[in-house]
Design a protein around this motif. Structure first.
Motif, PDB file in Angstrom:
ATOM      1  N   PHE A 122       0.819  -1.211   0.000  1.00 33.67           N
ATOM      2  CA  PHE A 122       0.000   0.000   0.000  1.00 33.67           C
ATOM      3  C   PHE A 122       0.852   1.260   0.000  1.00 33.67           C
ATOM      4  O   PHE A 122       0.345   2.359  -0.145  1.00 33.67           O
ATOM      5  CB  PHE A 122      -0.927   0.027   1.225  1.00 33.67           C
ATOM      6  N   ARG A 180      -9.911  -8.576   9.467  1.00 32.51           N
ATOM      7  CA  ARG A 180      -9.039  -8.811  10.631  1.00 32.51           C
ATOM      8  C   ARG A 180      -9.737  -9.658  11.696  1.00 32.51           C
ATOM      9  O   ARG A 180      -9.654  -9.378  12.888  1.00 32.51           O
ATOM     10  CB  ARG A 180      -8.582  -7.487  11.275  1.00 32.51           C
TER      11      ARG A 180
ATOM     12  N   MET B 115      -9.935   2.701  -0.573  1.00 33.92           N
ATOM     13  CA  MET B 115      -8.587   2.127  -0.586  1.00 33.92           C
ATOM     14  C   MET B 115      -7.701   2.818   0.454  1.00 33.92           C
ATOM     15  O   MET B 115      -6.897   2.159   1.124  1.00 33.92           O
ATOM     16  CB  MET B 115      -8.003   2.290  -1.997  1.00 33.92           C
ATOM     17  N   ILE B 118      -8.332   1.366   3.878  1.00 36.03           N
ATOM     18  CA  ILE B 118      -7.699   0.064   4.101  1.00 36.03           C
ATOM     19  C   ILE B 118      -6.205   0.230   4.313  1.00 36.03           C
ATOM     20  O   ILE B 118      -5.614  -0.379   5.213  1.00 36.03           O
ATOM     21  CB  ILE B 118      -8.011  -0.883   2.931  1.00 36.03           C
ATOM     22  N   ALA B 119      -5.600   1.073   3.512  1.00 39.40           N
ATOM     23  CA  ALA B 119      -4.163   1.326   3.695  1.00 39.40           C
ATOM     24  C   ALA B 119      -3.896   1.826   5.117  1.00 39.40           C
ATOM     25  O   ALA B 119      -2.955   1.379   5.786  1.00 39.40           O
ATOM     26  CB  ALA B 119      -3.676   2.346   2.664  1.00 39.40           C
ATOM     27  N   SER B 121      -5.545   1.236   7.744  1.00 43.20           N
ATOM     28  CA  SER B 121      -5.782   0.204   8.760  1.00 43.20           C
ATOM     29  C   SER B 121      -4.553  -0.667   8.997  1.00 43.20           C
ATOM     30  O   SER B 121      -4.472  -1.356  10.004  1.00 43.20           O
ATOM     31  CB  SER B 121      -6.975  -0.670   8.370  1.00 43.20           C
ATOM     32  N   PHE B 122      -3.613  -0.634   8.067  1.00 39.60           N
ATOM     33  CA  PHE B 122      -2.381  -1.400   8.258  1.00 39.60           C
ATOM     34  C   PHE B 122      -1.381  -0.657   9.129  1.00 39.60           C
ATOM     35  O   PHE B 122      -0.370  -1.211   9.524  1.00 39.60           O
ATOM     36  CB  PHE B 122      -1.723  -1.720   6.903  1.00 39.60           C
ATOM     37  N   ARG B 123      -1.651   0.624   9.412  1.00 37.97           N
ATOM     38  CA  ARG B 123      -0.650   1.396  10.130  1.00 37.97           C
ATOM     39  C   ARG B 123      -1.145   1.906  11.462  1.00 37.97           C
ATOM     40  O   ARG B 123      -0.389   2.521  12.200  1.00 37.97           O
ATOM     41  CB  ARG B 123      -0.172   2.548   9.253  1.00 37.97           C
ATOM     42  N   VAL B 177      -8.206  -5.042  -4.274  1.00 36.48           N
ATOM     43  CA  VAL B 177      -7.375  -4.621  -3.147  1.00 36.48           C
ATOM     44  C   VAL B 177      -6.098  -5.456  -3.073  1.00 36.48           C
ATOM     45  O   VAL B 177      -5.023  -4.926  -2.825  1.00 36.48           O
ATOM     46  CB  VAL B 177      -8.156  -4.733  -1.821  1.00 36.48           C
TER      47      VAL B 177
END
Lengths: 206, 206
Positions: A122, A180, B115, B118-119, B121-123, B177
Motif C-alpha cells: 500500500f 481482521r 482504498m 484500508i491502507a 488500517s495497516f498502520r 485490493v
C-alpha cells in the motif's frame, strides 16, 4: 504464498546459485529484509537496518537496491522464482482446503511476513507491482488443482480455473486481511466446500 | 462501504445534529480528513493539515482527537452510523450484483477513499479496529439481502447469511485490493452469479 508462510526461517535461495559473492550478498540482504519485516513491520524497514542485519556494507545495499521499494520488489521476485506446488490430496475439495490452510497459516503466523508484504504494497508502487506478480505466479501454479479435478472427472472441462481458485481462497484473505477476524479453524474447509459445490453447480463454467 | 464510495463528496453528517458548535466542528474536521485521505493518502495525513483544511484551531483538533489514529477511528465510526441499505432488485442474484457494483465503484473511484481507509488500517491499530466495526456493520446491514431471498423462496432458511455475503463480495476485494487488478466490468455480476449458484447448491447451509 509459501514464500511468506514461515517468517522465522530465512528465505530459501531463489535461483540456482553459482555460489558467487553477488548471489551470497543477495541472499543475506533478502534474508535480512524478511527478518526486519516480520519483526518490525514495513514502517520500520530501512536500508540501514537491513544492511546492518545482513552484515553488508550500506553502500552496497544502496547501489544495488536503491531504496526500500527496490528491496521489497526483489524480495517478491525472489519468492516468485521459488519452487512451489499445491498439495495433491486426491480430491478437489481436499486440494482447495489444503491451499486455504496454507494461506491461513501464513497470515496468522506471529509475526506474519505475508501481512507485512501486503501492508508494504500500500505504500510502494514498486512493491505493489511485485506483489501482483507474486500473486499471479501463485495462482498460475495453483491451476494444476483444477486440471487434476478435470482429469479425475470431478469437474467438466471449460471451468475458469482462476475464477474457481479465487472464489475458494478469497474468503480467507477477506477474513484475515480485510476484516481482521481472528483465525477460524473451520474457515479453510468451509470455503473449500463452498467453492467445490459452486463449481459443481456450474458457477465457474464460462 | 457506501461511506467510502464517493470520495469527492464531503462525508454526510452522521448523527442527528443538534446543530451545536461541537457537532459542526466534528463535521468540518471529518470532512477535512476525508478530503485529505482521498487526495493525498494516509501517508500524508497530519493533524495540522486537517486542522488547516477544516478551518479549525489546531489545539481543538489535538484536544479532541489526540492523533491521526483518533481521527480515523472517528471517521469510521461516523460512517458506521450512516443510514445505508442494500438495493432491492427483486432477486438474490440481482441484489448481490448491485452490492458488488457498489463495492467496485468505491474501490475504483479516483481517488478512492475506500482504498485509503484500508491502507490506513495497516498502520494504526485504532484504525484497524474501527474499520472492522465498519465492515461488521455493513455486512449486518446486508443480511437483509439473504432474508429477502428466503422470503421469496429463492433460498431455504438455515443459510449462513454472512458466509454467503462474504463469498459473493470477497472476489471483488480480492481483485481490486489484493491483486490490484484493473476494474473488470463483468466481475460484479460473475461473482454474484457464482455465489447464487453456490447458495442454491447448499454451499452456505450449515
Amino acid at each position: 504464498m509459501r514464500s511468506a508462510s514461515n517468517a522465522s526461517e530465512p528465505a530459501p535461495p531463489t535461483r540456482p546459485r553459482p555460489g558467487g559473492r553477488t548471489a551470497r550478498i543477495r541472499t543475506q540482504v533478502l534474508d535480512a529484509v524478511t527478518a526486519e519485516l516480520a519483526e518490525h513491520g514495513y514502517d520500520a524497514l530501512s536500508m540501514d537496518a537491513v544492511a546492518a542485519r545482513a552484515g553488508v556494507h550500506r553502500a552496497t545495499v544502496y547501489r544495488r537496491w536503491q531504496d526500500v521499494g527496490g528491496l521489497l520488489a526483489d524480495l517478491f521476485d525472489a519468492a516468485s522464482g521459488q519452487e512451489w506446488h499445491p498439495r495433491d490430496t486426491g480430491s478437489l475439495r481436499g486440494d482447495l482446503a489444503a491451499l486455504n490452510h496454507e494461506i491461513q497459516d501464513s497470515f496468522t503466523a506471529e509475526p506474519s511476513l505475508a501481512m507485512a508484504l501486503i501492508a508494504a504494497s500500500f505504500r510502494s508502487e514498486e512493491a505493489a507491482r511485485a506483489l501482483r506478480r507474486l500473486w499471479d505466479d501463485r495462482y498460475t501454479q495453483s491451476e494444476v488443482i483444477v486440471e487434476r479435478a478435470i482429469r479425475r472427472g470431478e469437474l467438466a472441462s471449460g471451468v475458469d480455473a482462476r475464477a474457481l481458485l479465487i472464489a475458494a481462497t478469497a474468503p480467507i484473505y477477506h477474513h484475515l486481511v480485510l476484516l481482521r477476524s481472528p483465525r477460524d479453524p473451520h474457515l479453510p474447509d468451509l470455503a473449500a466446500t463452498s467453492a467445490t459445490l459452486a463449481a459443481g453447480a456450474g458457477a465457474f463454467t464460462r
